[in-house]
Scaffold this motif. Structure first.
Motif, PDB file in Angstrom:
ATOM      1  N   ILE A  69       0.845  -1.180   0.000  1.00 44.67           N
ATOM      2  CA  ILE A  69       0.000   0.000   0.000  1.00 44.67           C
ATOM      3  C   ILE A  69       0.887   1.239   0.000  1.00 44.67           C
ATOM      4  CG2 ILE A  69      -0.218   0.084   2.524  1.00 44.67           C
ATOM      5  CD1 ILE A  69      -3.137   1.005   2.116  1.00 44.67           C
ATOM      6  N   SER A  70       0.475   2.243  -0.750  1.00 44.57           N
ATOM      7  CA  SER A  70       1.224   3.501  -0.798  1.00 44.57           C
ATOM      8  C   SER A  70       0.242   4.627  -1.079  1.00 44.57           C
ATOM      9  CB  SER A  70       2.301   3.454  -1.882  1.00 44.57           C
ATOM     10  OG  SER A  70       1.721   3.275  -3.162  1.00 44.57           O
ATOM     11  N   ARG A  71       0.695   5.852  -0.905  1.00 46.37           N
ATOM     12  CA  ARG A  71      -0.175   6.995  -1.175  1.00 46.37           C
ATOM     13  C   ARG A  71       0.621   8.162  -1.713  1.00 46.37           C
ATOM     14  NH1 ARG A  71      -3.198   8.359   4.192  1.00 46.37           N
ATOM     15  NH2 ARG A  71      -4.080  10.058   2.941  1.00 46.37           N
ATOM     16  N   ASP A  72      -0.067   8.980  -2.491  1.00 48.75           N
ATOM     17  CA  ASP A  72       0.481  10.218  -3.020  1.00 48.75           C
ATOM     18  C   ASP A  72      -0.519  11.312  -2.653  1.00 48.75           C
ATOM     19  OD1 ASP A  72       1.319  12.396  -4.496  1.00 48.75           O
ATOM     20  OD2 ASP A  72       1.870  11.210  -6.243  1.00 48.75           O
ATOM     21  N   ASN A  73      -0.243  12.022  -1.583  1.00 48.24           N
ATOM     22  CA  ASN A  73      -1.198  13.025  -1.110  1.00 48.24           C
ATOM     23  C   ASN A  73      -1.321  14.196  -2.080  1.00 48.24           C
ATOM     24  OD1 ASN A  73      -1.938  11.593   1.164  1.00 48.24           O
ATOM     25  ND2 ASN A  73      -0.446  12.596   2.488  1.00 48.24           N
ATOM     26  N   LYS A  75      -1.598  13.890  -5.151  1.00 47.03           N
ATOM     27  CA  LYS A  75      -2.573  13.440  -6.146  1.00 47.03           C
ATOM     28  C   LYS A  75      -3.854  12.939  -5.490  1.00 47.03           C
ATOM     29  CE  LYS A  75       0.855  12.103  -9.615  1.00 47.03           C
ATOM     30  NZ  LYS A  75       1.387  11.014 -10.466  1.00 47.03           N
ATOM     31  N   ASN A  76      -3.932  13.025  -4.172  1.00 46.40           N
ATOM     32  CA  ASN A  76      -5.112  12.524  -3.441  1.00 46.40           C
ATOM     33  C   ASN A  76      -5.424  11.070  -3.814  1.00 46.40           C
ATOM     34  OD1 ASN A  76      -5.485  14.873  -2.048  1.00 46.40           O
ATOM     35  ND2 ASN A  76      -7.424  15.415  -2.986  1.00 46.40           N
ATOM     36  N   THR A  77      -4.403  10.255  -3.882  1.00 44.64           N
ATOM     37  CA  THR A  77      -4.582   8.871  -4.339  1.00 44.64           C
ATOM     38  C   THR A  77      -3.810   7.895  -3.454  1.00 44.64           C
ATOM     39  OG1 THR A  77      -4.843   9.637  -6.622  1.00 44.64           O
ATOM     40  CG2 THR A  77      -4.395   7.301  -6.305  1.00 44.64           C
ATOM     41  N   VAL A  78      -4.447   6.778  -3.170  1.00 45.02           N
ATOM     42  CA  VAL A  78      -3.814   5.661  -2.482  1.00 45.02           C
ATOM     43  C   VAL A  78      -3.796   4.479  -3.435  1.00 45.02           C
ATOM     44  CG1 VAL A  78      -4.046   4.026  -0.585  1.00 45.02           C
ATOM     45  CG2 VAL A  78      -4.442   6.447  -0.180  1.00 45.02           C
ATOM     46  N   TYR A  79      -2.717   3.727  -3.388  1.00 45.38           N
ATOM     47  CA  TYR A  79      -2.547   2.590  -4.292  1.00 45.38           C
ATOM     48  C   TYR A  79      -2.428   1.292  -3.509  1.00 45.38           C
ATOM     49  CZ  TYR A  79      -1.173   6.456  -7.328  1.00 45.38           C
ATOM     50  OH  TYR A  79      -1.151   7.636  -8.021  1.00 45.38           O
ATOM     51  N   LEU A  80      -2.806   0.217  -4.157  1.00 50.60           N
ATOM     52  CA  LEU A  80      -2.570  -1.114  -3.611  1.00 50.60           C
ATOM     53  C   LEU A  80      -1.963  -1.960  -4.731  1.00 50.60           C
ATOM     54  CD1 LEU A  80      -2.924  -2.921  -1.074  1.00 50.60           C
ATOM     55  CD2 LEU A  80      -5.015  -3.799  -2.148  1.00 50.60           C
ATOM     56  N   GLN A  81      -0.667  -2.169  -4.641  1.00 52.96           N
ATOM     57  CA  GLN A  81       0.021  -3.019  -5.606  1.00 52.96           C
ATOM     58  C   GLN A  81      -0.113  -4.466  -5.141  1.00 52.96           C
ATOM     59  OE1 GLN A  81       1.677  -2.236  -8.572  1.00 52.96           O
ATOM     60  NE2 GLN A  81       1.786  -4.472  -8.809  1.00 52.96           N
ATOM     61  N   MET A  82      -0.674  -5.302  -6.000  1.00 50.99           N
ATOM     62  CA  MET A  82      -0.931  -6.688  -5.646  1.00 50.99           C
ATOM     63  C   MET A  82      -0.133  -7.596  -6.578  1.00 50.99           C
ATOM     64  SD  MET A  82      -5.034  -6.526  -4.941  1.00 50.99           S
ATOM     65  CE  MET A  82      -5.442  -6.354  -6.666  1.00 50.99           C
ATOM     66  N   ASN A  83       0.786  -8.319  -6.005  1.00 52.42           N
ATOM     67  CA  ASN A  83       1.627  -9.256  -6.764  1.00 52.42           C
ATOM     68  C   ASN A  83       1.369 -10.677  -6.310  1.00 52.42           C
ATOM     69  OD1 ASN A  83       2.870  -7.016  -8.015  1.00 52.42           O
ATOM     70  ND2 ASN A  83       4.418  -6.892  -6.397  1.00 52.42           N
TER      71      ASN A  83
END
Length: 120
Positions: A69-73, A75-83
């Motif tokens: 999980i990561s976020r870019d405030n 860009k007001n966006t949170v990510y969930l990279q799923m491998n």
């Protein structure tokens, strides 16, 4: 805060997807954000959460080492990279903003969900 989850889809076992949670509203950077998932016939379960600064995160044991999980405030966006996805990861994935806990009730704002399907 309004949340919009996207990035779901159909992927084979072992594949990867990146989910995004885009938020509107100036208070987004003041909220911890979590990802939850719900499979048919099952309760909504915790996946991962990240602090408002992005410096702290916590994962469910079932996804630890595979999801990030990561976020870019800015860009007001949170990510969930799923491998290394597995069929048991199949579910509707929801993002939520609120407190940094594993409990859905602690989150005040929810996105609409995005479907992730992992074929065997």
């Amino acid at each position: 805060v309004q949340l919009q989850a996207s990035g779901g889809g159909l992927v084979q076992t072992g594949g990867s997807l990146r989910l995004s949670c885009a938020a509107s509203g100036r208070t987004f950077s003041r909220n911890d954000v979590g990802w939850f998932r719900q499979a048919p016939g099952k309760e909504r379960e915790f996946v991962a959460t990240i602090s408002l600064s992005g410096r702290n995160s916590y994962y469910a044991d079932s996804v630890k080492g595979r999801f990030t999980i990561s976020r870019d405030n800015a860009k007001n966006t949170v990510y969930l990279q799923m491998n290394s996805l597995k069929p048991e990861d199949t579910a509707v994935y929801y993002c939520a903003a609120g407190a940094m806990t594993t409990t859905p009730k602690s989150y005040d704002y929810w996105g609409q969900g995005t479907q992730v399907t992992v074929s065997s």
